[in-house]
Design an enzyme around this catalytic site. Structure first.
Site, PDB file in Angstrom:
ATOM      1  N   LYS A 130       2.694  15.568  -2.643  1.00 33.29           N
ATOM      2  CA  LYS A 130       2.894  14.157  -2.998  1.00 33.29           C
ATOM      3  C   LYS A 130       4.370  13.852  -2.862  1.00 33.29           C
ATOM      4  O   LYS A 130       5.211  14.760  -2.955  1.00 33.29           O
ATOM      5  CB  LYS A 130       2.455  13.896  -4.446  1.00 33.29           C
ATOM      6  CG  LYS A 130       2.165  12.444  -4.718  1.00 33.29           C
ATOM      7  CD  LYS A 130       0.788  12.065  -4.242  1.00 33.29           C
ATOM      8  CE  LYS A 130       0.482  10.611  -4.506  1.00 33.29           C
ATOM      9  NZ  LYS A 130      -0.948  10.322  -4.226  1.00 33.29           N
TER      10      LYS A 130
HETATM   11  P1  NAD Z   1      -1.426  -0.537  -4.617  1.00 29.54           P
HETATM   12  O1  NAD Z   1       0.039  -0.542  -4.752  1.00 29.54           O
HETATM   13  O2  NAD Z   1      -2.036  -1.042  -3.357  1.00 29.54           O
HETATM   14  O3  NAD Z   1      -2.084  -1.375  -5.825  1.00 29.54           O
HETATM   15  C1  NAD Z   1      -1.817  -1.123  -7.168  1.00 29.54           C
HETATM   16  C2  NAD Z   1      -2.455  -2.223  -8.000  1.00 29.54           C
HETATM   17  O4  NAD Z   1      -2.296  -1.908  -9.377  1.00 29.54           O
HETATM   18  C3  NAD Z   1      -1.826  -3.597  -7.784  1.00 29.54           C
HETATM   19  O5  NAD Z   1      -2.827  -4.598  -7.869  1.00 29.54           O
HETATM   20  C4  NAD Z   1      -0.875  -3.709  -8.970  1.00 29.54           C
HETATM   21  O6  NAD Z   1      -0.545  -5.048  -9.314  1.00 29.54           O
HETATM   22  C5  NAD Z   1      -1.693  -3.030 -10.033  1.00 29.54           C
HETATM   23  N1  NAD Z   1      -0.910  -2.539 -11.167  1.00 29.54           N
HETATM   24  C6  NAD Z   1       0.284  -1.892 -11.127  1.00 29.54           C
HETATM   25  N2  NAD Z   1       0.696  -1.619 -12.382  1.00 29.54           N
HETATM   26  C7  NAD Z   1      -0.257  -2.107 -13.212  1.00 29.54           C
HETATM   27  C8  NAD Z   1      -0.406  -2.155 -14.607  1.00 29.54           C
HETATM   28  N3  NAD Z   1       0.525  -1.625 -15.410  1.00 29.54           N
HETATM   29  N4  NAD Z   1      -1.515  -2.726 -15.116  1.00 29.54           N
HETATM   30  C9  NAD Z   1      -2.466  -3.252 -14.304  1.00 29.54           C
HETATM   31  N5  NAD Z   1      -2.387  -3.255 -12.977  1.00 29.54           N
HETATM   32  C10 NAD Z   1      -1.286  -2.691 -12.442  1.00 29.54           C
HETATM   33  O7  NAD Z   1      -1.891   0.955  -4.915  1.00 29.54           O
HETATM   34  P2  NAD Z   1      -3.251   1.682  -4.486  1.00 29.54           P
HETATM   35  O8  NAD Z   1      -2.991   2.379  -3.208  1.00 29.54           O
HETATM   36  O9  NAD Z   1      -4.364   0.716  -4.622  1.00 29.54           O
HETATM   37  O10 NAD Z   1      -3.349   2.819  -5.607  1.00 29.54           O
HETATM   38  C11 NAD Z   1      -3.957   2.567  -6.871  1.00 29.54           C
HETATM   39  C12 NAD Z   1      -4.257   3.890  -7.550  1.00 29.54           C
HETATM   40  O11 NAD Z   1      -5.149   4.647  -6.705  1.00 29.54           O
HETATM   41  C13 NAD Z   1      -3.061   4.787  -7.782  1.00 29.54           C
HETATM   42  O12 NAD Z   1      -3.266   5.512  -8.970  1.00 29.54           O
HETATM   43  C14 NAD Z   1      -3.086   5.722  -6.580  1.00 29.54           C
HETATM   44  O13 NAD Z   1      -2.427   6.956  -6.817  1.00 29.54           O
HETATM   45  C15 NAD Z   1      -4.583   5.920  -6.425  1.00 29.54           C
HETATM   46  N6  NAD Z   1      -4.994   6.354  -5.091  1.00 29.54           N
HETATM   47  C16 NAD Z   1      -4.703   5.631  -3.984  1.00 29.54           C
HETATM   48  C17 NAD Z   1      -5.141   6.065  -2.743  1.00 29.54           C
HETATM   49  C18 NAD Z   1      -4.916   5.259  -1.475  1.00 29.54           C
HETATM   50  O14 NAD Z   1      -5.496   5.643  -0.435  1.00 29.54           O
HETATM   51  N7  NAD Z   1      -4.160   4.198  -1.495  1.00 29.54           N
HETATM   52  C19 NAD Z   1      -5.864   7.260  -2.635  1.00 29.54           C
HETATM   53  C20 NAD Z   1      -6.153   7.975  -3.798  1.00 29.54           C
HETATM   54  C21 NAD Z   1      -5.711   7.512  -5.019  1.00 29.54           C
END
Ligand code: NAD
Length: 436
Positions: A130
């Site tokens: 990561k």
């Molecule tokens: P992103 O940046 O596209 O979206 C994050 C979302 O969470 C946004 O809508 C943001 O406004 C919201 N957010 C941020 N802080 C917040 C809070 N304190 N309270 C409520 N909402 C909040 O990110 P993503 O890629 O969608 O990732 C989201 C989660 O999924 C993370 O934990 C990430 O590690 C995990 N994840 C992502 C992927 C991927 O392929 N993108 C894969 C596996 C896991």
């Protein structure tokens, strides 16, 4: 993408030379300890030998780098970036890159370990890694983001490689940022699309990658809910986070006939008893940058979203969303961890005691890395798969992983989380024994 380029806003994060944040934790949570605790529960259950535990509990390599960037206002900002390679016995290190003000070495360490277990669980030939940069991307211009990204790519170049370490997007990073990393890497090593996944389609990205994590979450939720006697058609769902994972999951739940009653982002949330119109909500989000203020909905905050009386709750934002302090308010029967580490161990125990099923992150959000694997394979072969092939292969791998975890959960009478860890650790431990 959740990066709002705002060149006129003065940048404060990283604008002075502060030492790298290697020990601090996000808020009060030590994510590294949390992942280790989950690992130890499974290791004890398996009777994993001590010498293998020592290898699997700690990262193989950690890089902390300084990234000086000349900002739009002429000032020199110094950012700090991290790349942690947790374990590579089963293949090249693989994991996303996160841009967030609270990124620190401990959090990146924990997320890297989760990647090792995730890749093993869905049986793709990768290890776990990561990366992240401590920054506030919402307060940076596109130019500044590009300069910081290229600086970061240069600094971690020695650790990357198509058969060594392959980054991908995570919170606040997206296909454009992957394109800049690929371009920067290419300057030194020549055209190398397989160096990152989650790229734009025009640069060798895969069909179906953008929605893959949300699709995987939907598939796993459907299987878990079916096992609980339900059908996604008509099930009520609340989703915290409306970024890549949350917004795609919402659309796919809706396609399956589920009623997505509430979603939220960092600014707040919206609720509609009859279910949200997701096409119009996505349009509203594009225009305003947030779900807040969407017509015909009731405004809710993130606390209320977690406490809604829905069948299924999907935390899809940041780690540590459901803690000892708010877990009693959770009313859903099924919690599916689309985010990484959204439920703390104390909260997990309470949910277990209350009979709420929790599907762990390493299974629920493994769709992203699975399609990243497909993207990497396509890049190595210089060949493109159809969307249908991507989705069919994803479906098969996710369902197979679910079945292995569910079987282990039943056979050993352990939680789904411990079952998922046992399945994953088993594979990594077997490869480790063969190497040493
Ligand atoms: P992103 O940046 O596209 O979206 C994050 C979302 O969470 C946004 O809508 C943001 O406004 C919201 N957010 C941020 N802080 C917040 C809070 N304190 N309270 C409520 N909402 C909040 O990110 P993503 O890629 O969608 O990732 C989201 C989660 O999924 C993370 O934990 C990430 O590690 C995990 N994840 C992502 C992927 C991927 O392929 N993108 C894969 C596996 C896991």
């Amino acid at each position: 993408m959740s990066i709002a380029a705002s060149p006129s806003v003065p940048v404060t994060t990283g604008s002075t030379a502060v030492p790298p944040n290697t020990t601090a934790t996000s808020g009060h949570l030590d994510f590294s300890q949390l992942t280790d605790q989950q690992f130890m529960v499974a290791a004890d259950h398996m009777g994993l030998e001590q010498e293998i535990q020592v290898i699997l509990r700690s990262p193989y390599r950690e890089l902390v780098v300084q990234i000086p960037v000349r900002m739009d206002d002429g000032q020199l900002a110094v950012f700090y970036g991290y790349r942690v390679q947790h374990n590579g016995v089963r293949g090249p290190y693989k994991g996303g890159i996160r841009y967030h003000p609270e990124v620190n070495l401990n959090e990146v360490r924990s997320l890297a370990a989760l990647m090792t277990w995730k890749t093993a669980l869905v049986d793709v030939p990768f290890g776990g890694a990561k990366g992240g940069v401590t920054c506030d991307p919402h307060r940076m211009s596109r130019q500044e983001l590009q300069a910081m990204t290229r600086g970061f790519a240069q600094k971690i170049d020695m650790a990357l490689g198509v058969y060594r370490d392959i980054p991908a997007p995570d919170v606040n990073t997206n296909a454009q940022i992957m394109a800049w990393i690929m371009d920067e890497y290419g300057k030194k090593h020549g055209y190398t699309p397989a160096i990152v996944t989650g790229k734009p389609l025009n640069l060798g990205g895969s069909l179906g990658r953008e929605e893959a994590t949300g699709r995987g979450t939907m598939i796993i939720t459907r299987e878990a809910w079916r096992e609980m006697g339900g059908d996604l058609r008509g099930a009520t769902v609340a989703i915290q986070g409306f970024g890549n994972v949350g917004s795609w999951a919402a659309r796919l739940f809706h396609e399956c006939g589920a009623k997505v009653q509430a979603v939220s982002d960092v600014n707040g949330g919206v609720f509609a008893d009859a279910g949200l119109d997701l096409d119009r909500l996505t349009e509203h989000c594009k225009q305003t940058g947030s779900v807040v203020g969407f017509d015909g909905t009731r405004a809710i905050d993130n606390g209320e979203l977690l406490s809604l009386d829905v069948d299924i709750l999907i935390p899809a934002a940041m780690g540590g969303a459901i803690t000892k302090a708010n877990v009693e308010q959770v009313n859903a029967r099924l919690v599916v961890e689309a985010a990484n580490s959204p439920v703390t161990p104390e909260a997990d125990e309470i949910l277990e005691r209350r009979g709420v099923t929790v599907v762990p992150d390493i299974l629920a959000n493994a769709g992203g890395v699975t399609v990243s694997y497909f993207e990497w394979v396509q890049n190595l072969q210089q060949f493109h798969w159809s969307l249908e092939k991507v989705n069919t292969e994803l479906e098969q791998r996710m369902v197979a992983a679910w079945q292995r975890v569910y079987q282990r959960h039943q056979d050993d009478n352990i939680t789904l989380r411990t079952a998922a860890y046992v399945e994953a650790i088993d594979k990594v431990a077997a490869a480790t024994r063969l190497r040493f």
